[in-house]
Design a protein around this motif. Structure first.
Motif, short mmCIF file in Angstrom:
data_model
loop_
_atom_site.label_atom_id
_atom_site.label_comp_id
_atom_site.label_asym_id
_atom_site.label_seq_id
_atom_site.Cartn_x
_atom_site.Cartn_y
_atom_site.Cartn_z
N SER A 48 29.92 5.26 -0.51
CA SER A 48 29.81 4.42 -1.71
C SER A 48 31.07 3.58 -1.92
O SER A 48 30.99 2.40 -2.26
N ILE A 49 32.23 4.18 -1.72
CA ILE A 49 33.50 3.46 -1.87
C ILE A 49 33.57 2.33 -0.83
O ILE A 49 33.96 1.20 -1.15
N ALA A 50 33.18 2.62 0.40
CA ALA A 50 33.21 1.60 1.46
C ALA A 50 32.27 0.44 1.14
O ALA A 50 32.62 -0.73 1.31
N GLU A 51 31.06 0.76 0.66
CA GLU A 51 30.10 -0.29 0.32
C GLU A 51 30.62 -1.19 -0.79
O GLU A 51 30.52 -2.42 -0.72
N LYS A 52 31.18 -0.58 -1.82
CA LYS A 52 31.71 -1.36 -2.94
C LYS A 52 32.93 -2.17 -2.51
O LYS A 52 33.12 -3.30 -2.97
N THR A 53 33.74 -1.63 -1.63
CA THR A 53 34.91 -2.35 -1.13
C THR A 53 34.48 -3.58 -0.33
O THR A 53 35.06 -4.66 -0.49
N ILE A 54 33.46 -3.44 0.49
CA ILE A 54 32.95 -4.58 1.27
C ILE A 54 32.41 -5.65 0.33
O ILE A 54 32.68 -6.84 0.51
N THR A 55 31.65 -5.25 -0.69
CA THR A 55 31.11 -6.21 -1.65
C THR A 55 32.23 -6.94 -2.37
O THR A 55 32.20 -8.17 -2.51
N THR A 56 33.24 -6.20 -2.82
CA THR A 56 34.38 -6.81 -3.52
C THR A 56 35.12 -7.78 -2.60
O THR A 56 35.53 -8.86 -3.02
N THR A 57 35.28 -7.41 -1.35
CA THR A 57 35.96 -8.28 -0.38
C THR A 57 35.19 -9.58 -0.20
O THR A 57 35.78 -10.67 -0.18
N LYS A 58 33.88 -9.50 -0.06
CA LYS A 58 33.06 -10.71 0.10
C LYS A 58 33.15 -11.61 -1.14
O LYS A 58 33.25 -12.83 -1.01
N ILE A 59 33.13 -11.01 -2.33
CA ILE A 59 33.26 -11.78 -3.56
C ILE A 59 34.62 -12.46 -3.61
O ILE A 59 34.74 -13.65 -3.95
N ASN A 60 35.68 -11.74 -3.26
CA ASN A 60 37.03 -12.31 -3.25
C ASN A 60 37.14 -13.48 -2.28
O ASN A 60 37.74 -14.51 -2.59
N ILE A 61 36.58 -13.33 -1.09
CA ILE A 61 36.62 -14.42 -0.11
C ILE A 61 35.88 -15.63 -0.63
O ILE A 61 36.35 -16.77 -0.53
N PHE A 62 34.69 -15.41 -1.21
CA PHE A 62 33.91 -16.53 -1.75
C PHE A 62 34.69 -17.25 -2.85
O PHE A 62 34.76 -18.49 -2.86
N ILE A 63 35.25 -16.50 -3.79
CA ILE A 63 36.00 -17.10 -4.90
C ILE A 63 37.19 -17.90 -4.36
O ILE A 63 37.42 -19.05 -4.77
N ALA A 64 37.93 -17.32 -3.44
CA ALA A 64 39.12 -17.98 -2.90
C ALA A 64 38.75 -19.27 -2.18
O ALA A 64 39.37 -20.33 -2.43
N ILE A 65 37.76 -19.22 -1.34
CA ILE A 65 37.36 -20.43 -0.60
C ILE A 65 36.79 -21.48 -1.55
O ILE A 65 37.12 -22.67 -1.44
N PHE A 66 35.95 -21.06 -2.49
CA PHE A 66 35.34 -22.01 -3.43
C PHE A 66 36.41 -22.74 -4.24
O PHE A 66 36.38 -23.97 -4.35
N ILE A 67 37.36 -21.99 -4.80
CA ILE A 67 38.39 -22.62 -5.62
C ILE A 67 39.29 -23.52 -4.78
O ILE A 67 39.62 -24.64 -5.19
N LYS A 68 39.66 -23.09 -3.59
CA LYS A 68 40.52 -23.91 -2.73
C LYS A 68 39.82 -25.20 -2.31
O LYS A 68 40.43 -26.27 -2.31
#
Length: 185
Positions: free
Chosen positions: A124-144
C-alpha cells in the motif's frame, strides 16, 4: 509411552495478513520444504489454494520462475537459510526480521517485525508513493511548461520563473510529506 510433537506455529496475524493480500488481487502460493501433510494443514488453515511441499531450494526457484511472467512481478517472503537462493532470484525478495542472516542478506526488503500484514502495508505504501510521484512529475512539468509559454509571449516576470523552479520543488516536497500523515493497512 510418550509422544513429542514439534511443529512451527502460525503467526498470529497470518490469516488476516493473507486476506489483505487476497483483497489486493495478489495470488498467494506457498512453497515449503515441509512434508505434504504439514503443508496441506497450513494451507487449509490459511485458505491458500496453491501450495508446493517437500521442496529443496532449487525446486523453489524452478516453481517461482514458472509463475514469473513479463506482466507480473514476484515477491517471495521467507526467513530460513534454505530460502536465500529463491529470495535472491525473485523480483522482490523479502525476509522477516527474525530470519536467518543468509535470508536477510539475500533479500531486497527486510520486515523488522514478523507480522504477515506488514507485506500488505508495504505494498500500500509503495502504491501510494508511486501515485504521489506521478502527480508531482505532472505538476512540475505542467507548471514549467506554462511558465515557459508565458515567458515566450513576454508575460512572465522573474518571480514567476523563480516560482516555477523553487516553488514547484517546495510544492512537490509538501505533497510527498503527505505520505507521512497517512495511515496504511
Amino acid at each position: 509411552l510418550g509422544k513429542i510433537k514439534i511443529s512451527d506455529a502460525l503467526k498470529k496475524d497470518s490469516f488476516n495478513g493473507l486476506q489483505k493480500l487476497t483483497k489486493k488481487n495478489i495470488d498467494i502460493i506457498m512453497l515449503t520444504g515441509d512434508n505434504n501433510a504439514v503443508a496441506e494443514n497450513i494451507a487449509k488453515k490459511l485458505n491458500i489454494k496453491k501450495f508446493y511441499s517437500e521442496l529443496l531450494p532449487l525446486d523453489k526457484i524452478k516453481i517461482l520462475k514458472k509463475y514469473t511472467t513479463n506482466n507480473s512481478k514476484t515477491l517471495f517472503v521467507g526467513d530460513g537459510i534454505n530460502d536465500a537462493p529463491v529470495l535472491a532470484t525473485a523480483d522482490i525478495g523479502a525476509a522477516m526480521g527474525s530470519g536467518s542472516d543468509a535470508a536477510i542478506e539475500a533479500s531486497d526488503i527486510v520486515f523488522l517485525n514478523n507480522n504477515v500484514s506488514a507485506i500488505s502495508t508495504s505494498i500500500s505504501i509503495a502504491e501510494k508513493t508511486i501515485t504521489t510521484t506521478k502527480i508531482n512529475i505532472f505538476i512540475a512539468i505542467f507548471i514549467k511548461i506554462a511558465v515557459m509559454i508565458l515567458g515566450l509571449i513576454g508575460m512572465a516576470d522573474m518571480w514567476i520563473a523563480v516560482f516555477a523552479d523553487t516553488g514547484v520543488t517546495l510544492l512537490c516536497i509538501l505533497l510527498s510529506m503527505n505520505l507521512f500523515l497517512r495511515k496504511f493497512e
